[in-house]
Design a protein around this motif. Sequence first.
Motif, mmCIF file in Angstrom:
data_model
loop_
_atom_site.group_PDB
_atom_site.id
_atom_site.type_symbol
_atom_site.label_atom_id
_atom_site.label_comp_id
_atom_site.label_asym_id
_atom_site.label_seq_id
_atom_site.Cartn_x
_atom_site.Cartn_y
_atom_site.Cartn_z
ATOM 1 N N ARG A 149 -10.867 20.473 1.787
ATOM 2 C CA ARG A 149 -9.755 20.928 1.283
ATOM 3 C C ARG A 149 -8.810 20.033 1.860
ATOM 4 O O ARG A 149 -8.177 19.859 2.896
ATOM 5 N N THR A 150 -8.247 18.902 0.833
ATOM 6 C CA THR A 150 -7.349 17.924 1.355
ATOM 7 C C THR A 150 -6.039 17.848 0.374
ATOM 8 O O THR A 150 -5.044 17.272 0.985
ATOM 9 N N GLY B 132 -22.058 -4.614 -5.339
ATOM 10 C CA GLY B 132 -21.485 -5.941 -5.632
ATOM 11 C C GLY B 132 -19.819 -5.893 -5.737
ATOM 12 O O GLY B 132 -19.319 -6.892 -6.274
ATOM 13 N N ARG B 133 -18.994 -4.952 -5.385
ATOM 14 C CA ARG B 133 -17.830 -4.807 -5.191
ATOM 15 C C ARG B 133 -17.284 -3.945 -4.016
ATOM 16 O O ARG B 133 -17.843 -3.277 -3.400
ATOM 17 N N THR B 134 -15.920 -4.227 -3.902
ATOM 18 C CA THR B 134 -15.319 -3.210 -2.596
ATOM 19 C C THR B 134 -15.035 -1.828 -3.252
ATOM 20 O O THR B 134 -14.625 -1.674 -4.354
ATOM 21 N N CYS B 135 -15.573 -0.948 -2.369
ATOM 22 C CA CYS B 135 -15.430 0.563 -2.952
ATOM 23 C C CYS B 135 -13.851 0.810 -2.883
ATOM 24 O O CYS B 135 -13.284 0.479 -2.090
ATOM 25 N N PRO B 136 -13.508 1.521 -3.861
ATOM 26 C CA PRO B 136 -12.066 1.996 -4.082
ATOM 27 C C PRO B 136 -11.862 3.059 -3.217
ATOM 28 O O PRO B 136 -10.702 3.555 -2.898
ATOM 29 N N ASN B 137 -12.853 3.841 -2.805
ATOM 30 C CA ASN B 137 -12.726 4.971 -2.277
ATOM 31 C C ASN B 137 -12.389 4.855 -0.624
ATOM 32 O O ASN B 137 -12.494 3.829 -0.016
ATOM 33 N N ASN B 138 -11.916 6.088 0.038
ATOM 34 C CA ASN B 138 -11.512 6.300 1.378
ATOM 35 C C ASN B 138 -11.980 7.466 1.979
ATOM 36 O O ASN B 138 -11.180 8.266 1.259
ATOM 37 N N TYR B 139 -12.782 7.340 2.864
ATOM 38 C CA TYR B 139 -13.305 8.736 3.460
ATOM 39 C C TYR B 139 -11.960 9.886 3.722
ATOM 40 O O TYR B 139 -12.230 11.099 3.753
ATOM 41 N N LEU B 140 -11.023 9.099 4.268
ATOM 42 C CA LEU B 140 -9.972 9.933 4.829
ATOM 43 C C LEU B 140 -9.242 10.774 3.664
ATOM 44 O O LEU B 140 -8.718 11.657 3.629
ATOM 45 N N ARG B 141 -9.409 10.201 2.329
ATOM 46 C CA ARG B 141 -8.339 10.441 1.179
ATOM 47 C C ARG B 141 -9.345 11.244 0.248
ATOM 48 O O ARG B 141 -9.171 12.163 -0.512
ATOM 49 N N THR B 142 -10.800 10.754 0.076
ATOM 50 C CA THR B 142 -11.719 10.889 -0.795
ATOM 51 C C THR B 142 -12.898 11.366 -0.292
ATOM 52 O O THR B 142 -13.961 11.021 -0.266
ATOM 53 N N PRO B 143 -12.942 12.471 0.664
ATOM 54 C CA PRO B 143 -13.897 12.795 1.424
ATOM 55 C C PRO B 143 -15.204 13.436 0.708
ATOM 56 O O PRO B 143 -16.510 12.882 1.150
ATOM 57 N N ASP B 144 -14.876 13.923 -0.324
ATOM 58 C CA ASP B 144 -16.096 14.621 -1.151
ATOM 59 C C ASP B 144 -16.799 13.521 -1.876
ATOM 60 O O ASP B 144 -18.155 13.586 -1.798
ATOM 61 N N VAL B 145 -16.196 12.546 -2.540
ATOM 62 C CA VAL B 145 -16.817 11.267 -2.961
ATOM 63 C C VAL B 145 -17.675 10.604 -1.951
ATOM 64 O O VAL B 145 -18.968 10.224 -2.175
ATOM 65 N N CYS B 146 -17.089 10.311 -0.653
ATOM 66 C CA CYS B 146 -17.637 9.712 0.039
ATOM 67 C C CYS B 146 -18.894 10.255 0.836
ATOM 68 O O CYS B 146 -19.760 9.882 1.371
ATOM 69 N N TYR B 180 -16.133 18.279 9.642
ATOM 70 C CA TYR B 180 -16.275 16.600 10.219
ATOM 71 C C TYR B 180 -15.180 16.115 9.933
ATOM 72 O O TYR B 180 -14.432 15.362 10.566
ATOM 73 N N HIS B 181 -14.565 16.121 8.573
ATOM 74 C CA HIS B 181 -13.360 15.453 7.999
ATOM 75 C C HIS B 181 -12.104 15.969 8.839
ATOM 76 O O HIS B 181 -11.557 15.201 9.097
ATOM 77 N N ARG B 182 -12.048 17.224 9.029
ATOM 78 C CA ARG B 182 -10.978 17.727 9.523
ATOM 79 C C ARG B 182 -11.111 17.145 11.287
ATOM 80 O O ARG B 182 -9.841 16.777 11.699
ATOM 81 N N ALA B 183 -12.340 16.818 11.852
ATOM 82 C CA ALA B 183 -12.263 16.422 13.231
ATOM 83 C C ALA B 183 -11.735 15.130 13.340
ATOM 84 O O ALA B 183 -11.094 14.520 14.005
ATOM 85 N N VAL B 184 -12.134 14.339 12.075
ATOM 86 C CA VAL B 184 -11.665 12.847 12.136
ATOM 87 C C VAL B 184 -10.094 12.678 11.845
ATOM 88 O O VAL B 184 -9.514 11.923 12.734
#
Lengths: 157, 408
Positions: A149-150, B132-146, B180-184
């Motif tokens: 949940r973000t 072959g490309r820079t990933c637009p995602n970011n675990y801090l902001r799109t954690p479920d995708v990552c 884990y995302h909350r911990a990061v």
Amino acid sequence: MNDEANVGVFYSAGRDLDAVMRQAAVRFPDGRITLLLPPELVEARRNTDASTEIITVRPVRSVGGFVRLARLLRRHRFSDFITCYPSRPLRLLAAVSGARRCASVDEQGRWTPLSASLALALLGVACNELRGHAAWLRVWAVVRFQRVRTGEQPPRR
Amino acid sequence: MRIAFVDPMFVWPPPGGAPVDLTYAMQGVAQAGHDVRLFLPDRDRWWGERNEAELPVPATRVPFDAAGPTRRTIGPRFREAVDAWRPDVVHLGFSFFLKPCLAAALAHHPLVLHYYAYELTCPRDYRIYLNGRTCPNNYLRTPDVCRRCTFEALGPDLRHGEPTLYAAEYLDARAYTPGYHRAVIAMIQAARAVIVNSPVEAARLAGLHPDVRMIPPGVDTDAFPAAPFPAPEAGRPKAVLMAGRAEDPAKGVDVLRQAAEALAEQRRDFEVRATWRHEERNTPWFRAVGWCTGEALRRQYAAAWCCVMPSLWDEPFGLVAAEAMATGRPVIASRVGGLGELVEDGVTGLLFERGDAPGLRDCLDRLLDDAELCARMGRAARGRIERQYAWPRIVERCYLPLFEEVVR
């Protein structure tokens, strides 16, 4: 330690083979040591003092390849078979090598005895696979069903 | 001031990357008169032939059993060792998935979090480079995708029950869970300051911490002294060097090969040398020179007219380019990540767009035609490194003020 030892050392690309070979030479000062290497590492190891022989082995990519490798190992009638890691596939390889004693040894000289029993090795592989699949399933379920949940989750792929 | 450098992944002697960065930073801070100590796990396999007595600072080896640090043990063991030393500030270096556990255990000290490459924003790997490309995602902001992406990558490794160290730590740290995302996030927010290597990395942390410092890795200008420009000789090809991990597709060796192939149709007076092992892919104008370090690498830099970094991923800094510049060679680099900052287009080298082989060919053509331009850019490059990126400058300008502010 053992005057008649016929020792097979199975390569590892990741471990420092020089150190492992030194350990083998210390352990078996009068033994005959055979180093089993893939083709790409043979040239670099030509001058390895500790080995009395270098045998080229093909990387195993299939069950047939594994059987061929096992046959090759058994033909050499090793009394001792050494691997660089105590991993399950290498435990299995040690078990089918026909050697009386099997062990894994690292650069620091730590020896881990490996079972020479094929049944135990197969059981170990099966348990490992089971444990691995259970872990995979657990992670899959958490990733699939539990969301973070973000407040901001652009659906990008 | 007593500064504890905590680094669970430190390797001695340092082969490259984060351990090199940390070694010079610790050394510089210690030389400035501060009391410095390194805390690392007591694991023999991470120590090479050299003795720890050669380390530039004293070290405390934190004991762990054969399994090494785990989610349950890493925090308490490091905390006990660090607390006993009573530091004024703790610098937390590179780690895999156990970093939040460690940060939580040390958060009662003023904590400086050092963020290497894209370690926090891409749990899949540190390059955020995918398909072959820079990933637009970011675990801090799109954690479920990552999380899904990471599971796709590590899943096969987990299934066989003998995961790699990286995958085993992923499992142990429960890095697949929402917790884990909350911990990061908590780790980032618990730190007094966060160090990144480049503006690209800083942008990925934007809004998560009020004090994100951009500290580039330095260059050892003594280890890479300025070398005289190679005299042009008739019949001898002009060397163009691609150093570093040329095997890594993200480094863009294929772009360089395309550019060199096109250039070879116009001229045959050059040879690209790459520090990779694939001799079978050699051509009359492209030669593998194998992996090079130390003196061999210095010789390669010195023999080159110019160096090329055709990276496709967003390089956090571009240490190879900095080393080439320290040797006095112009660098032709793609305009990505830290490289765009490091190389001044037209002054210390030339920049081209990511993946643009014709653009790279034109840059090569321009420099190979003009020895005087190469030499001039090389001198400017050396000057830039001495002024801005030499380790004593980095420590004096960045690390010392940071630690002093954090303690205040």
